[in-house]
Structures are given as C-alpha cells and as structure tokens.
Design an enzyme around this catalytic site. Structure first.
Site, PDB file in Angstrom:
ATOM      1  N   LEU A 153       2.981  46.342  50.638  1.00  0.00           N
ATOM      2  CA  LEU A 153       3.639  46.867  51.609  1.00  0.00           C
ATOM      3  C   LEU A 153       3.838  48.428  51.242  1.00  0.00           C
ATOM      4  O   LEU A 153       4.382  48.701  50.322  1.00  0.00           O
ATOM      5  CB  LEU A 153       4.684  46.115  52.554  1.00  0.00           C
ATOM      6  CG  LEU A 153       6.055  45.948  51.537  1.00  0.00           C
ATOM      7  CD1 LEU A 153       7.011  47.317  51.687  1.00  0.00           C
ATOM      8  CD2 LEU A 153       6.694  44.981  52.313  1.00  0.00           C
ATOM      9  N   ASN A 211      -1.898  50.468  42.434  1.00  0.00           N
ATOM     10  CA  ASN A 211      -1.139  51.662  42.440  1.00  0.00           C
ATOM     11  C   ASN A 211      -1.723  52.788  41.659  1.00  0.00           C
ATOM     12  O   ASN A 211      -1.564  53.915  42.073  1.00  0.00           O
ATOM     13  CB  ASN A 211       0.335  51.341  42.076  1.00  0.00           C
ATOM     14  CG  ASN A 211       1.176  50.425  43.337  1.00  0.00           C
ATOM     15  OD1 ASN A 211       0.742  50.505  44.270  1.00  0.00           O
ATOM     16  ND2 ASN A 211       2.281  50.240  43.142  1.00  0.00           N
ATOM     17  N   PHE A 252      -4.757  59.128  51.254  1.00  0.00           N
ATOM     18  CA  PHE A 252      -4.456  59.493  49.762  1.00  0.00           C
ATOM     19  C   PHE A 252      -5.046  60.675  49.325  1.00  0.00           C
ATOM     20  O   PHE A 252      -5.349  60.805  47.880  1.00  0.00           O
ATOM     21  CB  PHE A 252      -4.252  58.471  48.868  1.00  0.00           C
ATOM     22  CG  PHE A 252      -3.178  57.627  49.203  1.00  0.00           C
ATOM     23  CD1 PHE A 252      -3.380  56.838  50.203  1.00  0.00           C
ATOM     24  CD2 PHE A 252      -2.046  57.501  48.201  1.00  0.00           C
ATOM     25  CE1 PHE A 252      -2.307  55.798  50.357  1.00  0.00           C
ATOM     26  CE2 PHE A 252      -0.923  56.791  48.660  1.00  0.00           C
ATOM     27  CZ  PHE A 252      -0.907  55.932  49.567  1.00  0.00           C
ATOM     28  N   HIS A 254      -4.118  63.894  50.300  1.00  0.00           N
ATOM     29  CA  HIS A 254      -3.288  65.059  50.933  1.00  0.00           C
ATOM     30  C   HIS A 254      -2.483  65.654  49.711  1.00  0.00           C
ATOM     31  O   HIS A 254      -1.805  65.158  48.988  1.00  0.00           O
ATOM     32  CB  HIS A 254      -2.276  64.670  51.901  1.00  0.00           C
ATOM     33  CG  HIS A 254      -2.915  64.013  52.997  1.00  0.00           C
ATOM     34  ND1 HIS A 254      -3.439  64.627  53.863  1.00  0.00           N
ATOM     35  CD2 HIS A 254      -3.000  62.640  53.412  1.00  0.00           C
ATOM     36  CE1 HIS A 254      -4.015  63.616  54.934  1.00  0.00           C
ATOM     37  NE2 HIS A 254      -3.706  62.494  54.437  1.00  0.00           N
ATOM     38  N   ALA A 255      -3.035  66.859  49.459  1.00  0.00           N
ATOM     39  CA  ALA A 255      -2.413  67.656  48.492  1.00  0.00           C
ATOM     40  C   ALA A 255      -0.791  67.833  48.686  1.00  0.00           C
ATOM     41  O   ALA A 255      -0.535  68.251  49.670  1.00  0.00           O
ATOM     42  CB  ALA A 255      -2.989  69.058  48.033  1.00  0.00           C
ATOM     43  N   GLY A 260       5.996  60.587  44.263  1.00  0.00           N
ATOM     44  CA  GLY A 260       7.334  60.155  43.877  1.00  0.00           C
ATOM     45  C   GLY A 260       7.332  58.702  44.396  1.00  0.00           C
ATOM     46  O   GLY A 260       6.385  58.037  44.456  1.00  0.00           O
ATOM     47  N   CYS A 263       7.637  53.225  43.424  1.00  0.00           N
ATOM     48  CA  CYS A 263       6.602  52.689  42.850  1.00  0.00           C
ATOM     49  C   CYS A 263       5.515  53.323  41.940  1.00  0.00           C
ATOM     50  O   CYS A 263       5.644  52.833  40.750  1.00  0.00           O
ATOM     51  CB  CYS A 263       5.776  51.724  44.058  1.00  0.00           C
ATOM     52  SG  CYS A 263       6.935  50.648  44.880  1.00  0.00           S
ATOM     53  N   LYS A 266       6.877  54.758  38.452  1.00  0.00           N
ATOM     54  CA  LYS A 266       7.269  53.492  37.227  1.00  0.00           C
ATOM     55  C   LYS A 266       6.061  52.635  36.980  1.00  0.00           C
ATOM     56  O   LYS A 266       5.864  52.143  36.084  1.00  0.00           O
ATOM     57  CB  LYS A 266       8.464  52.628  37.788  1.00  0.00           C
ATOM     58  CG  LYS A 266       8.099  51.512  39.077  1.00  0.00           C
ATOM     59  CD  LYS A 266       9.230  50.758  39.143  1.00  0.00           C
ATOM     60  CE  LYS A 266       9.243  49.763  40.313  1.00  0.00           C
ATOM     61  NZ  LYS A 266       8.036  48.956  40.086  1.00  0.00           N
ATOM     62  N   LYS A 324       9.138  60.213  51.144  1.00  0.00           N
ATOM     63  CA  LYS A 324       8.245  60.342  52.126  1.00  0.00           C
ATOM     64  C   LYS A 324       8.843  59.965  53.454  1.00  0.00           C
ATOM     65  O   LYS A 324      10.048  59.664  53.416  1.00  0.00           O
ATOM     66  CB  LYS A 324       6.940  59.293  51.776  1.00  0.00           C
ATOM     67  CG  LYS A 324       7.393  57.732  52.042  1.00  0.00           C
ATOM     68  CD  LYS A 324       6.043  56.954  51.860  1.00  0.00           C
ATOM     69  CE  LYS A 324       6.421  55.568  51.944  1.00  0.00           C
ATOM     70  NZ  LYS A 324       5.236  54.577  51.882  1.00  0.00           N
TER      71      LYS A 324
HETATM   72  N1  LIG Z   1       9.640  49.148  47.917  1.00  0.00           N
HETATM   73  C1  LIG Z   1       8.450  49.053  47.821  1.00  0.00           C
HETATM   74  O1  LIG Z   1       7.893  49.807  48.761  1.00  0.00           O
HETATM   75  C2  LIG Z   1       7.824  48.114  47.063  1.00  0.00           C
HETATM   76  C3  LIG Z   1       6.394  48.028  47.534  1.00  0.00           C
HETATM   77  C4  LIG Z   1       5.649  46.911  46.658  1.00  0.00           C
HETATM   78  C5  LIG Z   1       6.257  46.335  45.672  1.00  0.00           C
HETATM   79  N2  LIG Z   1       7.574  46.672  45.254  1.00  0.00           N
HETATM   80  C6  LIG Z   1       8.101  46.010  44.267  1.00  0.00           C
HETATM   81  O2  LIG Z   1       8.941  44.920  44.460  1.00  0.00           O
HETATM   82  C7  LIG Z   1      10.076  44.627  43.861  1.00  0.00           C
HETATM   83  C8  LIG Z   1      11.575  45.117  44.435  1.00  0.00           C
HETATM   84  O3  LIG Z   1      11.404  46.422  45.039  1.00  0.00           O
HETATM   85  P1  LIG Z   1      12.430  46.793  46.046  1.00  0.00           P
HETATM   86  O4  LIG Z   1      12.171  48.161  46.248  1.00  0.00           O
HETATM   87  O5  LIG Z   1      12.609  45.981  47.082  1.00  0.00           O
HETATM   88  O6  LIG Z   1      13.878  47.046  45.209  1.00  0.00           O
HETATM   89  P2  LIG Z   1      15.457  46.773  45.497  1.00  0.00           P
HETATM   90  O7  LIG Z   1      15.862  47.552  44.546  1.00  0.00           O
HETATM   91  O8  LIG Z   1      15.374  47.635  46.937  1.00  0.00           O
HETATM   92  O9  LIG Z   1      15.851  45.445  45.862  1.00  0.00           O
HETATM   93  C9  LIG Z   1      16.159  44.656  44.727  1.00  0.00           C
HETATM   94  C10 LIG Z   1      17.154  43.669  45.154  1.00  0.00           C
HETATM   95  O10 LIG Z   1      17.273  42.381  44.345  1.00  0.00           O
HETATM   96  C11 LIG Z   1      18.503  42.258  44.108  1.00  0.00           C
HETATM   97  N3  LIG Z   1      19.003  41.637  42.837  1.00  0.00           N
HETATM   98  C12 LIG Z   1      18.589  42.042  41.468  1.00  0.00           C
HETATM   99  N4  LIG Z   1      18.875  40.856  40.791  1.00  0.00           N
HETATM  100  C13 LIG Z   1      19.042  39.720  41.368  1.00  0.00           C
HETATM  101  C14 LIG Z   1      19.419  38.420  41.290  1.00  0.00           C
HETATM  102  N5  LIG Z   1      19.358  38.018  39.926  1.00  0.00           N
HETATM  103  N6  LIG Z   1      19.618  37.526  42.170  1.00  0.00           N
HETATM  104  C15 LIG Z   1      19.758  38.122  43.605  1.00  0.00           C
HETATM  105  N7  LIG Z   1      19.454  39.361  43.872  1.00  0.00           N
HETATM  106  C16 LIG Z   1      19.103  40.155  42.654  1.00  0.00           C
HETATM  107  C17 LIG Z   1      19.374  43.895  43.899  1.00  0.00           C
HETATM  108  O11 LIG Z   1      20.587  43.602  44.313  1.00  0.00           O
HETATM  109  C18 LIG Z   1      18.510  44.498  45.044  1.00  0.00           C
HETATM  110  O12 LIG Z   1      19.334  44.160  46.391  1.00  0.00           O
HETATM  111  C19 LIG Z   1       9.776  45.798  42.548  1.00  0.00           C
HETATM  112  O13 LIG Z   1       9.339  45.077  41.538  1.00  0.00           O
HETATM  113  C20 LIG Z   1       8.846  46.852  43.173  1.00  0.00           C
HETATM  114  O14 LIG Z   1       8.106  47.370  42.364  1.00  0.00           O
HETATM  115  C21 LIG Z   1       8.287  47.503  45.983  1.00  0.00           C
END
Ligand SMILES: NC(=O)c1ccc[n+]([C@@H]2O[C@H](COP(=O)([O-])OP(=O)(O)OC[C@H]3O[C@@H](n4cnc5c(N)ncnc54)[C@H](O)[C@@H]3O)[C@@H](O)[C@H]2O)c1
Length: 438
Positions: A153, A211, A252, A254-255, A260, A263, A266, A324
């Site tokens: 997503l 990604n 994807f 767009h210059a 940032g 995702c 990292k 974004k």
């Molecule tokens: N944000 C995005 O657009 C997106 C899209 C695809 C994949 N991801 C991946 O999904 C994962 C989560 O990303 P996010 O943006 O939702 O992160 P986030 O930081 O918004 O949320 C992570 C949550 O996990 C909680 N947490 C950590 N350890 C915990 C535990 N032991 N028990 C219970 N809760 C715990 C934290 O308090 C936090 O609220 C990452 O690996 C990210 O790369 C993110």
C-alpha cells in the site's frame, strides 16, 4: 477469521481496518499505550484519507478493536500479522529487526492453538526463518506456521491500495498456512485481484525488488532532469515521451527533489546491504542510493543559485513538508534535509503544510510555521514548493508575488508552468525544464 495485528501504525492500522471491513474479526495491538488509548476514544493517530470512517464503522459494528494486550489478542487468533517498524539500523543501513524479533518472542509465548504468524513488515530475506526459530525456541511444542505477506500500500491511497491491490504476494512453506491465507484474502479473490503464492524467501525479496525498482525509476528521471537542464530540454515532455511506451509506463517518472518517505530510502539501503552480505552486489541500487543522497544537497544549491549566490539573512518560504501529499508522514521527507541546508546557508525559513506541521515541528528547529501559503510567502525572498499538495496547485500567483519581497519561485515538483509564472513577474526555476526569463 480471527486476526491479530501487531503494530498499529500506517500499515497495521490500515490493514487491520480493511481486513475487518472484509468481515474478519480483528484486534489491532500496539505497545504504545497512548496510541491505543486514542484509538479507543475514536481518534485516528495518523492522517490517511478515509481511515476515520472505516475505523469508526468497523469498531461500531464490533469487528475491530484495539488493545495493548498482545497475549490475549494472539491466544484466540487464526493468524497473527507482524506489522511493526523495520527502520534503517543506525550506522550500517541494514533493516533493524529488533521490533520484529521482540514481537515474535511475545507471540511465541502467547500461542495457544494452530496459528499462522504472518510477516507483513518489510523484512530482509531469511527473516521468516528467524521468526520461526525464535518462536520455536520460546515454545518448542507450539503448533504454528510462518508466512510472508509483504504490504504494497501507498500512504495517501492506502485504503484503496489494500482493497484493490495490483497483486497480493504470499510466501508460504506450509499447506495449512496457505489455506488460512487464502481464506483471509478470499474477498479479494472474488474481486479477481491476482494472488501470487511463492516461497517465503521469494515473497520477502519481491517487496524489496519492487521498491528498489520504483526508486530506480524516480532516480532515472531525476538524472534525465539534470541532463535536460544542461542541454535545454524539458523533462516533463521526455517523461511523457517515454512513459507512453507500455514497456516503460508513465508512473514514477516525475522529476523532483529525490525520493524520501518511510520506505524507499530504508528499503533500498537494506537491499544493498543484503546483497553485499550474500556477495551478490546490486550495483544499480547502490548507485540509486548514492545519487538520491547527493540530490538532496543539490536542491538547496538550486535555491542558492536562483537567489543570486547568497542566502545570508534571506527569508525562504517552503510550501509542503511531508514526503508526499495526503499523508502526515515526515520520515526522511526531502524537506528536512533541504531546510537544514538552507539554514546552513544562513536563510530564515517560513513553512506551511496542510496537515504535516504537527509532525514536522519537533524535527525542524528555528522554523516559523505559517497559517496558509500566502502567510508563508509574506516578505519572503523566494518561495520553494517541496510537496505537491493539491492546495498548492492553483495559488493566485499575482497575490503571492505582491506579498513577497522578491518574486522568485523554485518549483521542485513542476506544478506551475514557467510561462505562467513569468507572466506574473516571477523568476521561475523548476526541475529539468528550460528557464523562462521574468
Ligand atoms: N508506511 C508505509 O507506507 C508502508 C508500506 C508498505 C510496507 N511498510 C512496512 O510496514 C512496516 C510498518 O511500517 P509503518 O509505516 O506502519 O510503521 P509505524 O512506525 O507507523 O508503525 C509501527 C508500529 O508498531 C508498533 N510496535 C513496535 N513494536 C511492537 C511490539 N512488539 N508490539 C506491538 N506493537 C509494536 C509501534 O509502536 C508502531 O505503532 C515496516 O516494515 C514498513 O517498511 C510500510
């Protein structure tokens, strides 16, 4: 199905709410008590269009709940999703898996019956094996299977992405896990969303490959933009000209100021590190990471140049802070490094963002936050558009110019036409476009 979502952030909360909307019973768990308290009060801790209504409805109808009690949520779940953060590890760029492993330990201790433990977080190849090992070491007798179900997503369009995905990737090594995962996503089978069953390692790598490819596409067009500036061509038209080719595609391309967000930075770094570890370097992605890093400094240099080579004591108005539009997420937002560099050049910064200012404030020292774009531009020596929020697309340039000390517009998202800006007396600088003289 009864599901537990460990981690209620951008991914966990959206996935949990959407899975509840499919008819499953979902408990979203987080160790951040404050976040859970807010959710239980009906407050949504993040900005994501449509999430408020989805959460409210599913909570009211009894399918969605929030808790800090991991053990209780896991005990009667058919599947437990791990959706905790996997940020870059300080120093070496590898994914920090400490939250995933801590969650695995807690899950292991709480398992009561056959349960599928599903990694939804983005994790390096082999993490599923380690999650399995951890759970096994905590509870040798537990009946469980570990699956990988990476999430694709996008923030800002997260709900429709989850409900109408381009594809769902599920990595399993176990037939029972495959059956449970099929049942969870059955509502999407009905929508004919392609579901790809793979091995666990393949699923883990697929997420990084996706990604990295998108980050590479952005970086490619950014380099073309630099070349366009040098040779007097227009990157918007180049992007259109290549994007209409179905083999390339227009998305994807767009210059801008460099990618940032939470995702791409990292995940590209982590893929590079994984590849190095296995002695199978991904040199293209190494280059992407380095080029994107350099680009951040280059954008501040662009502002410096347009302002005549000195920013000492000048006021720069920055429109858009989030990485974004349509999110309040500030993680690795290009605005952060840009503003830091502009300040090092001696500039005073005024900034405005439609939703991100609360998240941005603790990250930005010495910045004056404005109440709208016009307030932001008042008495500024230059206006810099960093995030392409819709609210910035149709500003009254005449009015803006009248408020500014000098009419300089640095449009890092190419949302204005150079000739239109010039007509209002602006000195305009976009990204990869021929310059129009004021
Ligand atoms: N944000 C995005 O657009 C997106 C899209 C695809 C994949 N991801 C991946 O999904 C994962 C989560 O990303 P996010 O943006 O939702 O992160 P986030 O930081 O918004 O949320 C992570 C949550 O996990 C909680 N947490 C950590 N350890 C915990 C535990 N032991 N028990 C219970 N809760 C715990 C934290 O308090 C936090 O609220 C990452 O690996 C990210 O790369 C993110």
């Amino acid at each position: 199905m009864r599901l537990a979502m460990i981690g209620s952030g951008y991914v966990g909360l959206v996935s949990g709410a959407c899975l509840a909307d499919f008819g499953h019973t979902v408990v979203c768990i987080d160790k951040d008590g404050d976040k859970i308290e807010r959710l239980n009060r009906g407050e949504i801790p993040i900005y994501e269009p449509g999430l408020d209504e989805l959460v409210t409805r599913n909570t009211r109808e009894g399918r969605l709940s929030f808790s800090t009690d991991l053990a209780a949520g896991v005990a009667d779940a058919d599947a437990v999703f791990i959706a905790v953060g996997t940020p870059s590890r300080r120093g070496d760029g590898q994914a920090d898996l400490s939250y995933v492993y801590a969650a695995a330990e807690e899950i292991g201790a709480a398992l009561r019956r056959f349960t599928v433990v599903v990694t939804k977080s983005t994790v390096p190849v082999g993490t599923g094996d380690e999650v399995e090992r951890i759970i096994r070491s905590v509870r040798p007798e537990a009946d469980f299977a570990v699956a990988s179900n990476p999430e694709f997503l996008r923030e800002g369009a997260a709900i429709s992405d989850f409900k109408r995905p381009d594809r769902i990737v599920i990595g399993v090594e176990d037939e029972r896990a495959r059956a449970v995962m099929s049942e969870i996503y059955r509502p999407l089978f009905l929508n004919a969303a392609p579901i790809l069953f793979t091995g666990r390692r393949t699923a883990e790598l697929t997420k990084y490959a996706a990604n990295a490819f998108l980050a590479m596409k952005i970086t490619f067009i950014n380099e073309m933009a630099d070349l366009c500036e040098a040779v007097g061509a227009d990157v918007q038209e180049v992007a259109k000209g290549i994007g209409l080719d179905n083999r390339i595609g227009s998305k994807f391309l767009h210059a801008g100021p460099g990618y940032g967000g939470s995702c791409f930075p990292k995940d590209t770094r982590a893929l590079v590190e994984t590849a190095r570890q296995y002695d199978a370097r991904t040199r293209i992605i190494e280059a992407v990471v380095n080029i994107n890093e350099e680009r951040k400094g280059a954008m501040a240099g662009k502002v410096l140049r347009v302002c005549g080579g000195s920013l000492e004591g000048k006021t720069i108005a920055v429109l858009g802070l989030t990485f974004k539009p349509n999110t309040d997420d500030m993680r690795e937002a290009p605005s952060l490094s840009l503003i830091a560099q502009l300040r090092r050049y001696g500039a005073n910064i005024r900034a405005f963002d439609p939703v991100g200012m609360e998240q941005a404030a603790p990250l930005l020292d010495g910045v004056v936050f404005a109440k709208d774009p016009y307030d932001c531009a008042t008495q500024a020596d230059a206006l810099v558009i960093v995030t392409e929020w819709d609210a910035f697309r149709a500003l009254d340039l005449g009015r803006l110019g009248g408020l500014m000390k000098s009419r300089v517009l640095v449009d890092l998202r190419n949302i204005y036409r150079p000739d239109e800006a010039a007509r209002h007396g602006f000195r305009y600088e976009g990204v990869g476009r021929p310059r129009a003289r004021s």
